[in-house]
Design a protein around this motif. Structure first.
Motif, PDB file in Angstrom:
ATOM      1  N   PRO A 678     -11.960  13.765 -54.539  1.00  0.00           N
ATOM      2  CA  PRO A 678     -12.262  12.396 -54.107  1.00  0.00           C
ATOM      3  C   PRO A 678     -11.269  11.884 -53.056  1.00  0.00           C
ATOM      4  CG  PRO A 678     -12.162  12.542 -56.506  1.00  0.00           C
ATOM      5  CD  PRO A 678     -11.542  13.787 -55.952  1.00  0.00           C
ATOM      6  N   HIS A 679     -11.286  12.514 -51.911  1.00  0.00           N
ATOM      7  CA  HIS A 679     -10.314  12.202 -50.862  1.00  0.00           C
ATOM      8  C   HIS A 679     -10.870  12.724 -49.545  1.00  0.00           C
ATOM      9  CE1 HIS A 679      -6.697  12.169 -48.452  1.00  0.00           C
ATOM     10  NE2 HIS A 679      -5.962  11.707 -49.454  1.00  0.00           N
ATOM     11  N   TRP A 680     -11.012  11.845 -48.563  1.00  0.00           N
ATOM     12  CA  TRP A 680     -11.650  12.253 -47.309  1.00  0.00           C
ATOM     13  C   TRP A 680     -10.925  13.414 -46.631  1.00  0.00           C
ATOM     14  CZ3 TRP A 680      -9.123  12.529 -42.688  1.00  0.00           C
ATOM     15  CH2 TRP A 680      -7.906  11.854 -42.590  1.00  0.00           C
ATOM     16  N   GLY A 681      -9.605  13.492 -46.790  1.00  0.00           N
ATOM     17  CA  GLY A 681      -8.851  14.509 -46.085  1.00  0.00           C
ATOM     18  C   GLY A 681      -8.968  15.883 -46.708  1.00  0.00           C
ATOM     19  N   TYR A 682      -9.029  15.951 -48.036  1.00  0.00           N
ATOM     20  CA  TYR A 682      -9.078  17.238 -48.730  1.00  0.00           C
ATOM     21  C   TYR A 682     -10.506  17.666 -49.059  1.00  0.00           C
ATOM     22  CZ  TYR A 682      -4.026  17.120 -49.267  1.00  0.00           C
ATOM     23  OH  TYR A 682      -2.668  17.102 -49.021  1.00  0.00           O
ATOM     24  N   ASN A 683     -11.425  16.736 -49.126  1.00  0.00           N
ATOM     25  CA  ASN A 683     -12.784  17.057 -49.559  1.00  0.00           C
ATOM     26  C   ASN A 683     -13.465  17.960 -48.526  1.00  0.00           C
ATOM     27  OD1 ASN A 683     -14.909  16.671 -51.493  1.00  0.00           O
ATOM     28  ND2 ASN A 683     -15.967  15.450 -49.949  1.00  0.00           N
ATOM     29  N   GLY A 684     -13.767  19.180 -48.927  1.00  0.00           N
ATOM     30  CA  GLY A 684     -14.407  20.120 -48.018  1.00  0.00           C
ATOM     31  C   GLY A 684     -13.503  20.653 -46.933  1.00  0.00           C
ATOM     32  N   SER A 685     -12.197  20.441 -47.067  1.00  0.00           N
ATOM     33  CA  SER A 685     -11.243  20.846 -46.028  1.00  0.00           C
ATOM     34  C   SER A 685     -10.801  22.283 -46.273  1.00  0.00           C
ATOM     35  CB  SER A 685     -10.029  19.911 -46.031  1.00  0.00           C
ATOM     36  OG  SER A 685      -9.161  20.202 -44.966  1.00  0.00           O
ATOM     37  N   ALA A 686     -11.246  23.185 -45.407  1.00  0.00           N
ATOM     38  CA  ALA A 686     -10.958  24.608 -45.582  1.00  0.00           C
ATOM     39  C   ALA A 686      -9.464  24.872 -45.451  1.00  0.00           C
ATOM     40  CB  ALA A 686     -11.725  25.428 -44.552  1.00  0.00           C
ATOM     41  N   ARG A 687      -9.000  25.862 -46.221  1.00  0.00           N
ATOM     42  CA  ARG A 687      -7.570  26.182 -46.220  1.00  0.00           C
ATOM     43  C   ARG A 687      -7.148  26.729 -44.864  1.00  0.00           C
ATOM     44  NH1 ARG A 687      -3.485  24.824 -49.567  1.00  0.00           N
ATOM     45  NH2 ARG A 687      -5.210  24.689 -51.007  1.00  0.00           N
ATOM     46  N   PHE A 692      -1.340  24.876 -36.281  1.00  0.00           N
ATOM     47  CA  PHE A 692      -0.499  23.966 -35.493  1.00  0.00           C
ATOM     48  C   PHE A 692       0.479  24.769 -34.639  1.00  0.00           C
ATOM     49  CE2 PHE A 692      -1.110  20.426 -38.807  1.00  0.00           C
ATOM     50  CZ  PHE A 692      -2.032  19.758 -38.008  1.00  0.00           C
ATOM     51  N   LEU A 693       0.842  25.952 -35.110  1.00  0.00           N
ATOM     52  CA  LEU A 693       1.755  26.791 -34.324  1.00  0.00           C
ATOM     53  C   LEU A 693       1.111  27.214 -33.002  1.00  0.00           C
ATOM     54  CD1 LEU A 693       3.145  29.189 -37.073  1.00  0.00           C
ATOM     55  CD2 LEU A 693       4.232  27.127 -36.173  1.00  0.00           C
ATOM     56  N   PHE A 694      -0.207  27.374 -33.002  1.00  0.00           N
ATOM     57  CA  PHE A 694      -0.890  27.957 -31.860  1.00  0.00           C
ATOM     58  C   PHE A 694      -1.674  26.949 -31.036  1.00  0.00           C
ATOM     59  CE2 PHE A 694      -0.550  31.170 -35.219  1.00  0.00           C
ATOM     60  CZ  PHE A 694       0.264  32.070 -34.568  1.00  0.00           C
ATOM     61  N   ALA A 695      -1.983  25.794 -31.600  1.00  0.00           N
ATOM     62  CA  ALA A 695      -2.812  24.843 -30.859  1.00  0.00           C
ATOM     63  C   ALA A 695      -2.351  23.401 -30.993  1.00  0.00           C
ATOM     64  CB  ALA A 695      -4.267  24.954 -31.308  1.00  0.00           C
ATOM     65  N   GLY A 696      -1.337  23.122 -31.824  1.00  0.00           N
ATOM     66  CA  GLY A 696      -0.908  21.755 -32.044  1.00  0.00           C
ATOM     67  C   GLY A 696       0.313  21.385 -31.229  1.00  0.00           C
ATOM     68  N   LYS A 697       0.555  20.104 -31.110  1.00  0.00           N
ATOM     69  CA  LYS A 697       1.768  19.637 -30.427  1.00  0.00           C
ATOM     70  C   LYS A 697       2.965  19.739 -31.363  1.00  0.00           C
ATOM     71  CE  LYS A 697       3.788  16.084 -27.537  1.00  0.00           C
ATOM     72  NZ  LYS A 697       3.579  14.849 -26.761  1.00  0.00           N
ATOM     73  N   THR A 698       2.799  19.281 -32.607  1.00  0.00           N
ATOM     74  CA  THR A 698       3.853  19.445 -33.606  1.00  0.00           C
ATOM     75  C   THR A 698       3.613  20.784 -34.285  1.00  0.00           C
ATOM     76  OG1 THR A 698       3.965  17.050 -33.938  1.00  0.00           O
ATOM     77  CG2 THR A 698       4.960  18.430 -35.620  1.00  0.00           C
ATOM     78  N   ALA A 699       4.330  21.786 -33.831  1.00  0.00           N
ATOM     79  CA  ALA A 699       4.050  23.170 -34.221  1.00  0.00           C
ATOM     80  C   ALA A 699       4.857  23.546 -35.456  1.00  0.00           C
ATOM     81  CB  ALA A 699       4.377  24.110 -33.058  1.00  0.00           C
ATOM     82  N   ARG A 700       4.178  23.640 -36.593  1.00  0.00           N
ATOM     83  CA  ARG A 700       4.860  24.006 -37.830  1.00  0.00           C
ATOM     84  C   ARG A 700       3.848  24.478 -38.858  1.00  0.00           C
ATOM     85  NH1 ARG A 700       6.841  17.955 -39.857  1.00  0.00           N
ATOM     86  NH2 ARG A 700       4.812  17.206 -40.603  1.00  0.00           N
ATOM     87  N   ILE A 701       4.315  25.196 -39.858  1.00  0.00           N
ATOM     88  CA  ILE A 701       3.490  25.599 -40.989  1.00  0.00           C
ATOM     89  C   ILE A 701       3.246  24.360 -41.852  1.00  0.00           C
ATOM     90  CG2 ILE A 701       3.402  26.985 -43.082  1.00  0.00           C
ATOM     91  CD1 ILE A 701       3.120  28.715 -40.679  1.00  0.00           C
ATOM     92  N   GLU A 702       1.980  24.044 -42.073  1.00  0.00           N
ATOM     93  CA  GLU A 702       1.655  22.812 -42.794  1.00  0.00           C
ATOM     94  C   GLU A 702       0.173  22.833 -43.145  1.00  0.00           C
ATOM     95  OE1 GLU A 702       1.978  17.970 -41.956  1.00  0.00           O
ATOM     96  OE2 GLU A 702       2.254  19.408 -40.337  1.00  0.00           O
ATOM     97  N   ARG A 703      -0.163  22.364 -44.329  1.00  0.00           N
ATOM     98  CA  ARG A 703      -1.573  22.253 -44.723  1.00  0.00           C
ATOM     99  C   ARG A 703      -2.273  21.344 -43.730  1.00  0.00           C
ATOM    100  NH1 ARG A 703      -6.636  22.239 -46.088  1.00  0.00           N
ATOM    101  NH2 ARG A 703      -7.235  22.154 -48.292  1.00  0.00           N
ATOM    102  N   GLN A 704      -3.241  21.916 -43.007  1.00  0.00           N
ATOM    103  CA  GLN A 704      -4.000  21.155 -42.024  1.00  0.00           C
ATOM    104  C   GLN A 704      -5.258  20.603 -42.678  1.00  0.00           C
ATOM    105  OE1 GLN A 704      -3.609  24.818 -39.324  1.00  0.00           O
ATOM    106  NE2 GLN A 704      -3.879  23.162 -37.851  1.00  0.00           N
ATOM    107  N   LEU A 705      -5.513  19.334 -42.471  1.00  0.00           N
ATOM    108  CA  LEU A 705      -6.723  18.726 -43.001  1.00  0.00           C
ATOM    109  C   LEU A 705      -7.761  18.648 -41.893  1.00  0.00           C
ATOM    110  CD1 LEU A 705      -5.277  15.920 -45.286  1.00  0.00           C
ATOM    111  CD2 LEU A 705      -5.752  18.324 -45.805  1.00  0.00           C
ATOM    112  N   HIS A 706      -8.922  19.170 -42.193  1.00  0.00           N
ATOM    113  CA  HIS A 706     -10.073  19.215 -41.295  1.00  0.00           C
ATOM    114  C   HIS A 706      -9.747  19.869 -39.959  1.00  0.00           C
ATOM    115  CE1 HIS A 706     -12.459  17.440 -44.296  1.00  0.00           C
ATOM    116  NE2 HIS A 706     -11.774  16.314 -44.315  1.00  0.00           N
ATOM    117  N   HIS A 707      -9.145  21.051 -40.094  1.00  0.00           N
ATOM    118  CA  HIS A 707      -9.106  21.997 -38.999  1.00  0.00           C
ATOM    119  C   HIS A 707     -10.517  22.566 -38.855  1.00  0.00           C
ATOM    120  CE1 HIS A 707      -8.277  26.049 -37.298  1.00  0.00           C
ATOM    121  NE2 HIS A 707      -7.434  25.362 -36.562  1.00  0.00           N
ATOM    122  N   TYR A 708     -10.754  23.349 -37.806  1.00  0.00           N
ATOM    123  CA  TYR A 708     -12.127  23.769 -37.546  1.00  0.00           C
ATOM    124  C   TYR A 708     -12.746  24.583 -38.684  1.00  0.00           C
ATOM    125  CZ  TYR A 708     -10.361  28.332 -35.696  1.00  0.00           C
ATOM    126  OH  TYR A 708      -9.768  29.563 -35.533  1.00  0.00           O
TER     127      TYR A 708
END
Length: 900
Positions: A678-687, A692-708
């Motif tokens: 019950p959370h818009w960010g985690y609901n259906g959000s693939a692991r 972020f290391l390869f396509a983000g500005k803040t490049a770090r290991i981190e659980r990404q919410l609603h990546h592609y």
């Protein structure tokens, strides 16, 4: 700005739970070889004798599986273990951090009687002079394992608690494992930060049961989910306690369940909007508080909500989900042992909440989004507990698509005839913080129009046209295709130019003066010309093929939108690009490709167009890949050590070639990767946690919410649901991923690559990055679903539902309005041209009436594909290229489907 590593505090406060379990003999096994064991209850539990922290947690129904991380092959299992607590406190001075994880002295064992497996005074693990006294209990109950802490202020002064958390290290360490081992042995944890009704779910990578649930006891709210950073350091006398297990592509990191976090929110996380309001508390001299967690098992992932209800937990179900377009109200169904006394919304007025008639024993509320942005709905239950449900409000989905297109074709439109890399004109990557196109980046592909981080912008631009075409935008894209893709991005020895380069930007030391001196050009990512021009990366071919396929569809099914080439040219080029992938980029063709569904669509269109030779060639290439996948236990490899990129395409070809066993396996693995929460960010959000290391500005290991991965993984789930409409779990997860893609688009139309979930940021990344792959999934899959739920009645996903005179109508509000599924009769309706205004279903006769929007300058006829047993269009001609042609008028057009 990202925090420096030394600033990422990782020690949290400890918690203890109140409550009483009636004594009983639980049959603990006497300590052997330094362990305390119990085979009672739902788990086989092993504790370390000296520290009394968890070393093994195996479900008795799956004795060969262990949720606890292990030390193996020289890879650490982590300094933290389940049973550790971190506390941030102060007694009139600065915040100090203590943890039981970093001084593994032998704890002082306390008497363990009745249900108590082990009890300990944790004082030996805490620094000398610590004013807090902490005790821990492990309690074995019939259907749960209870972890309970008791924290006492033993000093003569009040102690403020600004952080208190429980370490939650489960075995998500994939380092050193094969894909088969990872899927068989590892698990992912996902949080529902719902305060008193919150929980943690831990699911196996293979999607099989059982699933572990961590539930709070009274007084132990789930306030936030905090990462345990890697490394250890000290700063100003406050120990910054971190785990030594290094985060990398095969290890996301461990986390902790935070009961209180205000001491972090006021310092390290200042300026970041947290999921819940950060809290702290004060312990008076001699005061004691208890905190606790219960560990329980659900038989499988689909039964998690039923298990929560059986445990007496408040359960909420958002239909269609937790993303609220302002033109599409949602329902919140609530099942709790106590009535809801009141409901608050933060920020005030962001969502209106109205009581609705109950359904199937559930309380029901109608929610309407009013103010754009994140919003929190707090349910106050009759027992005084609070439950938070997390929404985000967006514009109507069709408006979001329009905003995205305008932003891409104006602010991300790059035109510079002097560009020596051949990138002009183009839709380029964008930095939202600078509000500027990215023309130079040390990760050269981001500025080079290829790989996911560089192709994302132009892929989003063309995918937006699939169902929401704008003539001026398409004209610009065709310029980009002719002048950049055809001349520079695609290369080859002949006129076909079928190879796809990795990047149209590179670092050339011979021209060093032309590059930004503030950028470090010495990293591996600053490719030299030869590497950038390489055509060996298969993933790049899919983006180009997808663009060419959309241009084909627009040229074939619309009038006057596409002018540079005719439909046959674009379809032929899409097929050539797909076939060239296997020939020119064989190394990675053995893996599934993101957006690989487009190859299936290209094949189908070749067949419909009667282009047998290229269709046969393409199908033969794809069969070789599918034959390989059919031999692999888990065919989800990638160029990364492990990846979920290929699940979408693997599923599609397994279905196409009739390997339904492998397709079903793929679907179940996706459910292990994509939570229903019950959370818009985690609901259906693939692991996903490394991009972020390869396509983000803040490049770090981190659980990404609603990546592609969210929208791409939705494709197999939607397809599986249409095959089995009784499995509504599939639809709910898929819809969460589909709508998550739209949350990345801000009010002006900028599409961000993903959301930073770590509490020091809590916002979308500033780079557009690989967002286009996300919108590909959204554009391909978006649809409206009419469902008759066994408890909730008639409900809609993607459209509003009304009932009149025994008939049910769904009015699509999705971004495309070109696809409708009527679940009770498994009727799938697709418009290749035209738009639905409504669909009315008569449950008695099965008859369906469709209302189509009026024609426009580019769409004089609709093209309707009908997939449903026995359904036909009354009075229609035979289908043309698999679709019925329906003339559109200046007003809405009604057509009727009958069932034989």
């Amino acid at each position: 700005m990202p925090l420096k590593r030394r600033d990422l505090l990782t020690s949290l406060p400890v918690a203890c739970v109140a409550g009483h379990i009636a004594p009983r003999a639980f049959g603990a096994v006497p300590p052997t070889s330094g362990t305390i064991r119990s085979d009672s209850g739902p788990f086989a539990v092993t504790l370390d004798t000296a520290s009394q922290v968890l070393s093994s947690l195996s479900p008795r129904t799956a004795p060969d599986f262990d949720f606890a991380p292990k030390r193996r092959n020289g890879i650490t299992a982590g300094d933290y273990a389940l049973g550790d607590i971190d506390i941030r406190f102060r007694a009139g001075g600065a915040w100090l951090d203590v943890s039981t994880a970093f001084h593994r002295a032998t704890v002082k064992a306390l008497p363990a009687t009745g249900d108590v497996l082990a009890a300990a005074d944790l004082t030996p693990t805490l620094p000398a002079g610590c004013p807090l006294h902490v005790e821990r209990r492990w309690i074995v109950a019939a259907d749960t394992l209870i972890l309970r802490f008791i924290v006492t202020n033993r000093s003569t002064a009040a102690v403020d608690i600004g952080g208190l958390g429980f370490a939650m290290p489960f075995d998500n360490v994939l380092t050193g494992r094969t894909l088969e081992q990872a899927h068989a042995l590892a698990s992912f944890a996902d949080p529902y930060v719902g305060r008193d009704a919150g929980y943690l779910q831990v699911t196996r990578l293979n999607g099989q049961g059982p699933a572990l649930l961590v539930l709070p006891e009274p007084g132990t709210p789930f306030e936030t989910w905090m990462p345990i950073a890697d490394g250890k350091a000290a700063d100003g006398g406050a120990a910054l306690l971190k785990d030594r297990t290094k985060r990398e592509l095969t290890f996301e990191g461990f986390y902790r369940w935070m009961v209180a976090s205000k001491g972090f929110a006021d310092r390290e996380w200042r300026g970041a909007e947290q999921w819940n309001e950060p809290t702290g508390f004060t312990l008076a001299p001699g005061e004691t508080r208890s905190f606790g967690l219960r560990l329980a098992l659900a038989p499988d992932i689909r039964s998690i909500e039923r298990r929560l209800a059986a445990a007496g937990r408040p359960v909420v179900v958002g239909i269609p989900g937790y993303v609220l377009p302002t033109d599409l109200p949602a329902d919140l169904f609530v099942k709790a042992g106590q009535p809801v006394s009141r409901i608050n919304v933060s920020p005030p007025g962001a969502i209106t909440v109205d009581a609705a008639p109950p359904a199937g024993g559930w309380m029901r509320y109608r929610l309407t989004g009013r103010t754009w942005g994140r919003a929190r709905v707090t349910l106050h239950h009759g027992d005084g507990s609070r439950q938070t449900v997390h929404y985000t409000v967006i514009k109507p989905a069709r408006e979001v698509a329009g905003d995205l297109g305008r932003f891409l074709f104006t602010r991300q439109w790059y035109e510079d005839p002097a560009d020596r890399f051949g990138r002009s004109p183009a839709i380029m990557s964008y930095d939202r913080e600078r509000d500027a196109i990215i023309t130079q980046e040390k990760r050269v592909w981001i500025a080079g129009l290829s790989d996911e981080g560089g192709a994302g912008a132009w892929l989003a631009a063309i995918m937006k046209q699939l169902d929401n075409p704008v003539a001026a935008e398409i004209a610009k894209f065709e310029r980009f295709h002719v002048e950049v893709i055809e001349r520079h991005l695609q290369v080859g020895d002949g006129p076909e130019r079928e190879g796809v380069r990795k990047s149209l930007f590179w670092y050339d030391p011979a021209h060093a003066a032309e590059y930004d001196p503030a950028i470090d050009w010495t990293t591996w990512a600053s490719w030299k010309p030869e590497r950038a021009r390489s055509v060996v990366r298969s993933f790049n071919y899919v983006h180009v093929a997808a663009a060419q396929w959309v241009l084909y569809r627009l040229a074939r099914n619309r009038v006057g939108l596409v002018t540079a080439h005719d439909w046959r040219w674009y379809l032929d080029r899409a097929a050539r690009t797909a076939i060239a992938m296997s020939r020119l980029a064989p190394e990675y063709v053995k893996f599934g490709q993101m957006e690989g569904d487009v190859f299936v669509a290209i094949l189908a269109d070749l067949r419909h167009a009667g282009l047998t030779a290229p269709a046969d060639a393409l199908e033969a290439d794809m069969r070789k890949r599918a034959d390989l996948w059919s031999t692999e236990t888990f065919p989800f490899g990638s160029e990364m050590p492990w990846d979920s990129t290929g699940q979408e395409e693997v599923y599609a070809w397994m279905r196409h070639f009739g390997d339904h066993t492998k397709a079903d396996l793929t679907r179940e693995v996706i459910l292990g990767y994509d939570p229903l929460i019950p959370h818009w960010g985690y609901n259906g959000s693939a692991r996903r946690y490394w991009d972020f290391l390869f396509a983000g500005k803040t490049a770090r290991i981190e659980r990404q919410l609603h990546h592609y991965g969210s929208s791409l993984n939705a494709l197999p789930l939607f397809d599986s649901y249409r095959r089995d409409p009784a499995d509504i779990h599939l639809l709910r997860v898929a819809y969460g991923g589909l709508m998550g893609s739209l949350t990345n688009v801000d009010r002006d139309g900028f599409g961000a690559c993903a959301f930073h979930s770590n509490p020091d940021m809590m916002r979308f990344d500033a780079y557009s990055g690989d967002y286009g792959m996300s919108f590909f999934g959204h554009a391909i899959a978006t649809a409206s679903y009419l469902v008759q739920h066994p408890e909730f009645g008639w409900i809609g996903f993607g459209g509003t539902v009304t009932e009149t005179g025994g008939r049910v109508t769904i009015a699509p509000k999705d971004s495309a309005r070109t696809r409708i599924f009527i679940a009770p009769v498994k009727l799938w309706l697709v418009l290749e041209a035209g738009r639905f205004a409504a669909a009315t279903f008569d449950p008695g006769s099965g008859a369906v009436t469709l209302t189509l929007e009026a024609r426009d300058a580019y769409t004089p006829v609709a093209r309707l594909v009908i997939e449903g047993e026995g359904y036909h269009l009354t009075g229609a001609r035979a289908p043309e290229r698999g679709a019925h042609v329906v003339a559109l008028g200046d007003d809405e057009t009604l057509i009727r489907l009958a069932r034989a």
